[in-house]
Design an enzyme around this catalytic site. Sequence first.
Site, PDB file in Angstrom:
ATOM      1  CD  GLN A   1       7.115  -9.094  11.923  1.00  6.54           C
ATOM      2  OE1 GLN A   1       7.917  -9.179  12.795  1.00  6.54           O
ATOM      3  NE2 GLN A   1       6.349  -9.790  11.312  1.00  6.54           N
TER       4      GLN A   1
ATOM      5  CB  ILE B   1      -0.977   0.003   1.147  1.00  8.75           C
ATOM      6  CG1 ILE B   1      -2.179   0.815   0.897  1.00  8.75           C
ATOM      7  CG2 ILE B   1      -0.297   0.533   2.489  1.00  8.75           C
ATOM      8  CD1 ILE B   1      -3.319   0.539   1.946  1.00  8.75           C
TER       9      ILE B   1
ATOM     10  CG  ASN C   1      11.558  -5.596   7.687  1.00  6.34           C
ATOM     11  OD1 ASN C   1      12.862  -5.667   7.391  1.00  6.34           O
ATOM     12  ND2 ASN C   1      10.804  -4.898   7.169  1.00  6.34           N
TER      13      ASN C   1
ATOM     14  CG  HIS D   1       5.275  -9.156   5.556  1.00  6.72           C
ATOM     15  ND1 HIS D   1       4.912  -8.972   6.687  1.00  6.72           N
ATOM     16  CD2 HIS D   1       5.804  -7.934   5.102  1.00  6.72           C
ATOM     17  CE1 HIS D   1       5.399  -7.814   7.083  1.00  6.72           C
ATOM     18  NE2 HIS D   1       6.091  -7.287   6.298  1.00  6.72           N
TER      19      HIS D   1
HETATM   20  P1  5GP Z   1       6.948  -4.374   7.589  1.00  3.15           P
HETATM   21  O1  5GP Z   1       7.249  -3.074   7.801  1.00  3.15           O
HETATM   22  O2  5GP Z   1       6.030  -5.206   8.393  1.00  3.15           O
HETATM   23  O3  5GP Z   1       8.162  -5.335   6.844  1.00  3.15           O
HETATM   24  O4  5GP Z   1       5.868  -4.266   6.214  1.00  3.15           O
HETATM   25  C1  5GP Z   1       4.511  -4.093   6.337  1.00  3.15           C
HETATM   26  C2  5GP Z   1       4.421  -3.603   5.000  1.00  3.15           C
HETATM   27  O5  5GP Z   1       2.966  -3.759   4.775  1.00  3.15           O
HETATM   28  C3  5GP Z   1       4.766  -2.017   4.687  1.00  3.15           C
HETATM   29  O6  5GP Z   1       5.331  -1.889   3.707  1.00  3.15           O
HETATM   30  C4  5GP Z   1       3.195  -1.429   4.221  1.00  3.15           C
HETATM   31  O7  5GP Z   1       3.307  -0.456   3.573  1.00  3.15           O
HETATM   32  C5  5GP Z   1       2.389  -2.612   4.100  1.00  3.15           C
HETATM   33  N1  5GP Z   1       0.961  -2.580   4.474  1.00  3.15           N
HETATM   34  C6  5GP Z   1       0.546  -2.116   5.663  1.00  3.15           C
HETATM   35  N2  5GP Z   1      -0.877  -2.388   5.709  1.00  3.15           N
HETATM   36  C7  5GP Z   1      -1.156  -2.892   4.626  1.00  3.15           C
HETATM   37  C8  5GP Z   1      -2.511  -3.119   3.686  1.00  3.15           C
HETATM   38  O8  5GP Z   1      -3.503  -2.799   4.485  1.00  3.15           O
HETATM   39  N3  5GP Z   1      -2.315  -3.451   2.517  1.00  3.15           N
HETATM   40  C9  5GP Z   1      -1.151  -3.654   1.796  1.00  3.15           C
HETATM   41  N4  5GP Z   1      -1.293  -3.825   0.565  1.00  3.15           N
HETATM   42  N5  5GP Z   1      -0.152  -3.184   2.466  1.00  3.15           N
HETATM   43  C10 5GP Z   1      -0.120  -2.813   3.655  1.00  3.15           C
END
Ligand code: 5GP
Length: 126
Positions: free
Chosen positions: A93, A31, A86, A99
Site C-alpha cells: 500500500q 496514473i 493492498n 482503494h
Molecule cells: P497501492 O500501492 O496503494 O495499492 O496503490 C496506489 C495506486 O495509486 C498506484 O497504483 C499508483 O499508481 C496510483 N496513484 C498514486 N497517485 C495517483 C494519482 O495522483 N492519480 C492516480 N490516478 N493514481 C495514482
Amino acid sequence: MDSCIFCKIVNGEIPSKKIYENDYVYSLLDISPQSKGHVLVIPKKHSRDIYEIDDDILCEVMKAVKKLSVNIKEKLNPEGLNIVQNSGEIAGQSVFHFHIHIIPRYKREQEYDIDEVAEELRIKEL
Ligand code: 5GP
Ligand code: ZN
C-alpha cells in the site's frame, strides 16, 4: 483528510481520468497502469485500509467493482482480470486511502492511448 491525495481527487482539487462516480464511490484510471484499463475504485469517505472501512461503504465499493469489471469486459475484452487490495505498507500500500485495483489481463498486451481508454470506459449515469 486534508493531506490525502485521493481525498483531493474526489474533491476535484487534483485532476483525474474519472470513469464512474456515485454517492459513495469514485473510480478513475490508475496514473501508472499495469495494463490497459487499470482502474482504481475508492470510497468518497476517507478510511485508511480494510480494517478501518465501514462495512456499508465496503459493500458499495464492491458493488461498483462488479459494475466496473463488467464494463471493462464488455468494452476492452480482456481474457481475465485481477482485483487487488493492498492494506499496509509491507503489503504494497502506497496511498493510505482505501482503494481496490481492477487490473485487466490480456494474452497480448497492446499499445493504447490513455485518453481513449478513459473515454471508452466512462460510465456517464449518476
Ligand atoms: P497501492 O500501492 O496503494 O495499492 O496503490 C496506489 C495506486 O495509486 C498506484 O497504483 C499508483 O499508481 C496510483 N496513484 C498514486 N497517485 C495517483 C494519482 O495522483 N492519480 C492516480 N490516478 N493514481 C495514482
Ligand atoms: Zn483520503
